[in-house]
Design an enzyme around this catalytic site. Structure first.
Site, PDB file in Angstrom:
ATOM      1  N   ASP A 104      -3.503  -2.254  17.734  1.00  0.00           N
ATOM      2  CA  ASP A 104      -4.905  -2.423  17.366  1.00  0.00           C
ATOM      3  C   ASP A 104      -5.344  -3.871  17.479  1.00  0.00           C
ATOM      4  O   ASP A 104      -6.520  -4.175  17.269  1.00  0.00           O
ATOM      5  CB  ASP A 104      -5.130  -1.939  15.933  1.00  0.00           C
ATOM      6  CG  ASP A 104      -4.304  -2.725  14.925  1.00  0.00           C
ATOM      7  OD1 ASP A 104      -4.792  -3.746  14.431  1.00  0.00           O
ATOM      8  OD2 ASP A 104      -3.161  -2.330  14.651  1.00  0.00           O
ATOM      9  N   GLN A 126       0.817  -1.211   0.000  1.00  0.00           N
ATOM     10  CA  GLN A 126       0.000   0.000   0.000  1.00  0.00           C
ATOM     11  C   GLN A 126       0.850   1.259   0.000  1.00  0.00           C
ATOM     12  O   GLN A 126       0.464   2.280  -0.572  1.00  0.00           O
ATOM     13  CB  GLN A 126      -0.925  -0.024   1.218  1.00  0.00           C
ATOM     14  CG  GLN A 126      -1.949  -1.142   1.135  1.00  0.00           C
ATOM     15  CD  GLN A 126      -2.718  -1.341   2.433  1.00  0.00           C
ATOM     16  OE1 GLN A 126      -2.350  -0.830   3.489  1.00  0.00           O
ATOM     17  NE2 GLN A 126      -3.793  -2.092   2.371  1.00  0.00           N
ATOM     18  N   GLU A 167      -2.424   5.215  10.459  1.00  0.00           N
ATOM     19  CA  GLU A 167      -3.815   4.824  10.629  1.00  0.00           C
ATOM     20  C   GLU A 167      -4.348   5.479  11.888  1.00  0.00           C
ATOM     21  O   GLU A 167      -3.682   5.469  12.934  1.00  0.00           O
ATOM     22  CB  GLU A 167      -3.965   3.305  10.724  1.00  0.00           C
ATOM     23  CG  GLU A 167      -3.856   2.615   9.383  1.00  0.00           C
ATOM     24  CD  GLU A 167      -4.189   1.129   9.481  1.00  0.00           C
ATOM     25  OE1 GLU A 167      -4.433   0.641  10.603  1.00  0.00           O
ATOM     26  OE2 GLU A 167      -4.182   0.461   8.439  1.00  0.00           O
TER      27      GLU A 167
END
Length: 587
Positions: A431, A198, A484
């Protein structure tokens, strides 16, 4: 990083030394004793988690040892084991598959001194080809002649491929999603294919060619960077690296003595530091280092630092009951095998005085169960000295809050000194894993920069609960940023900055007059409550000296909204329009 959606020269000065050995031994015990002269060529004791290989070692013995480490580490995402595989100069026939918390390193002064004929690779077989959790590993200072002409390094964050010479082609994915990463000071004779990556930073690289793109591919000081301009393809090119120092590394000289090479600062550089000849820098004998092995205490390390020793931290997990204090200029702290420091009782793990030329490399700072005000502080709050001729630098220094267990820290990395260079950091509030939750692994900010003239290359900051990055110093520069936002705000009311929805991923202080950044991405995936939104990803003062280039925001799977890319410009990224690009600000 749990879920991803893929879319298409000044010589280093040696610190002062105490010459009376008795002072060292009395202070820290026999662990500080210097090696005898007649043992200079012998392998040092680098602790139980380091394996050193020699070309005379039978190939089957080397392969068995390497396979054994991989078997233990392939799936050990939050395990306690730390491993380093060190190869002396020479040629080896070996297939080295690199798992979690494993560092494979050549011990030559040049990567070409140690040639692996086979493979040095990272795969995602354990996760069905999904490489988005292939973290915490590294390949460094090796030449690789790959079997079949190609090798693979399918990784995401905190997995540098550094100072390598690959004599073939390199793939950066394993067929599934991937979210990296870093190539630095590396030469690839063939083609690099980024596949599903990405985002990616390539700094001071050389290659036959590059193919692939997704959201944010950045090339700084890269020879033969691919043609095309952001956002189609999403390539950001900076022809020369303005100021950088390569990572210090352990090596064996021609006499068989172990030393640490400290590269000089390079300015306006392109390509690797070594392919044109011997790198510039200075060598430190291992006798100048306190070798920390599992069980070493913060008191022992501090006593060594106070008398002018450097630190070589061997693979292991080290609990600190007090802050490691680096007070001497030009101190080197070099970790092997993802050496991990955990501050206990709410202390800061590492503090650096406002001095010249400290080098911190190869460390994972893991938050403890009692909240720390910060995990690392570079310079005290009143730092005012200039360090342009001999900057402090951080190389492959990673931070983690939660994941391996409950952890808390208000801030992770605070930079108060000026002229600091950041050379690849992943600053992560977990996360997934253990001890994860909005009220469990609490952490407000990832990076806070108060010093002037600070430069960051390969800055990854994720999931913090307020501003991910806060930059208050003047003349800051960032080359590649990946972020993020927190996945887990339970509702919008829990994630408000006053009257503004959410917190920016990157905030430049309102008073700042000069700041510039290239190649930035911020993504949202509000998987607890998809109705949560962020007003913008980047928040900056409207002044001509603050300039941002090539930005992207992404709503991963449409789970949440980022209304604007920067301030009130660009966007949105949401369920209807996942990706939003912006070429420049001010426009």
């Amino acid at each position: 990083m749990q879920l991803r959606f893929a879319a298409g020269h000044r010589r280093a000065r040696v610190p002062r030394r105490v010459t009376v050995l008795a002072v060292l031994v009395a202070a820290c015990g026999s662990a500080l004793a210097l090696p005898h002269a007649d043992a200079a060529a012998a392998d040092p004791d680098l602790g139980p988690n380091v394996q050193i290989f020699d070309p005379s070692t039978p190939e089957e013995e080397i392969q068995s040892a390497v396979d054994g480490v991989f078997k233990d580490q392939e799936k050990a995402q939050f395990g306690d084991a730390r491993k380093a595989l060190l190869f002396k100069p020479g040629s080896y026939d070996v297939d080295a598959n690199i798992g979690f918390y494993t560092q494979i390193v050549g011990l030559g002064l040049s990567p070409d001194d140690t040639d692996i004929k086979g493979a040095v690779h990272a795969e995602a077989d354990w996760f069905d080809g999904n490489a988005t959790q292939n973290f915490w590993r590294s390949a460094e200072n090796l030449a690789v002649t790959p079997t079949g002409g190609a090798d693979r390094w399918a990784v995401s964050q905190a997995a540098p491929y550094r100072r390598m010479h690959l004599k073939g082609d390199l793939a950066l994915d394993d067929g599934g999603w991937s979210s990296g990463g870093l190539l630095a000071d590396t030469k690839v004779d063939g083609q690099v294919n980024s596949g599903s990556q990405q985002q990616w930073l390539s700094r001071n690289t050389e290659w036959g060619g590059w193919s692939g793109s997704n959201w944010n591919m950045v090339f700084v000081g890269a020879e033969n960077a691919p043609a095309g301009d952001f956002p189609k393809p999403p390539y950001t090119r900076v022809d020369k690296t303005p100021v950088a120092r390569e990572k210090p590394f352990l090596y064996v000289d021609d006499a068989g003595e172990y030393k640490v090479f400290v590269p000089d600062v390079r300015k306006d550089s392109q390509g690797t530091s070594w392919s044109g000849g011997a790198p510039k820098g200075s060598s430190l004998p291992l006798s100048d280092f306190f070798i920390a092995k599992p069980g070493a205490s913060a008191e022992q390390m501090n006593t060594a630092l106070a008398v002018g020793k450097h630190l070589l931290v061997t693979p292991g997990v080290y609990h600190l009951d007090r802050t490691l204090k680096i007070t001497e200029p030009d101190t080197v702290v070099l970790g092997l095998g993802l050496a991990t420091l955990i501050p206990d009782n709410g202390v800061t793990a590492v503090s650096v005085a406002d001095v010249d030329g400290v080098k911190l490399a190869g460390l994972l700072i893991d938050a403890g169960t009692k909240s720390s005000p910060s995990l690392m502080e570079v310079g005290p709050q009143d730092s005012s000295a200039g360090h342009a001729d001999d900057p402090t630098s951080l190389h492959d220094v990673f931070f983690r809050v939660g994941g391996a267990g409950p952890g808390k820290a208000d801030k992770s990395l605070v930079v108060n000194s000026s002229h600091v260079i950041g050379d690849h950091t992943w600053i992560w509030r977990a996360d997934h894993g253990e001890g994860v939750g909005w009220n469990t692994n609490t952490a407000a900010n990832g990076l806070t920069v108060n010093g002037d003239d600070v430069t960051m290359y390969g800055l990854f900051v994720e999931h913090y609960q307020k501003h991910q990055t806060v930059w208050n110093g003047e003349r800051g520069r960032t080359y590649f940023y990946q972020n993020e936002m927190p996945y887990d705000p339970p509702d919008q009311g829990s994630w408000m900055n006053g009257g503004t929805q959410g917190y920016a991923a990157y905030k430049v202080g309102d008073h700042v007059k000069d700041h510039e950044a290239w190649g930035l991405g911020s993504y949202c995936f509000f998987n607890v409550n998809r109705d949560v939104a962020a007003e913008h990803a980047f928040e900056v003062p409207d002044t001509p000296g603050v300039r941002f280039h090539d930005m992207v925001t992404v709503s991963l799977g449409g789970a949440g909204t980022i209304h604007h890319v920067i301030n009130t410009t660009g966007g949105p990224s949401d369920a209807n329009n996942n990706v939003a690009d912006l070429v420049s600000y001010p426009q």
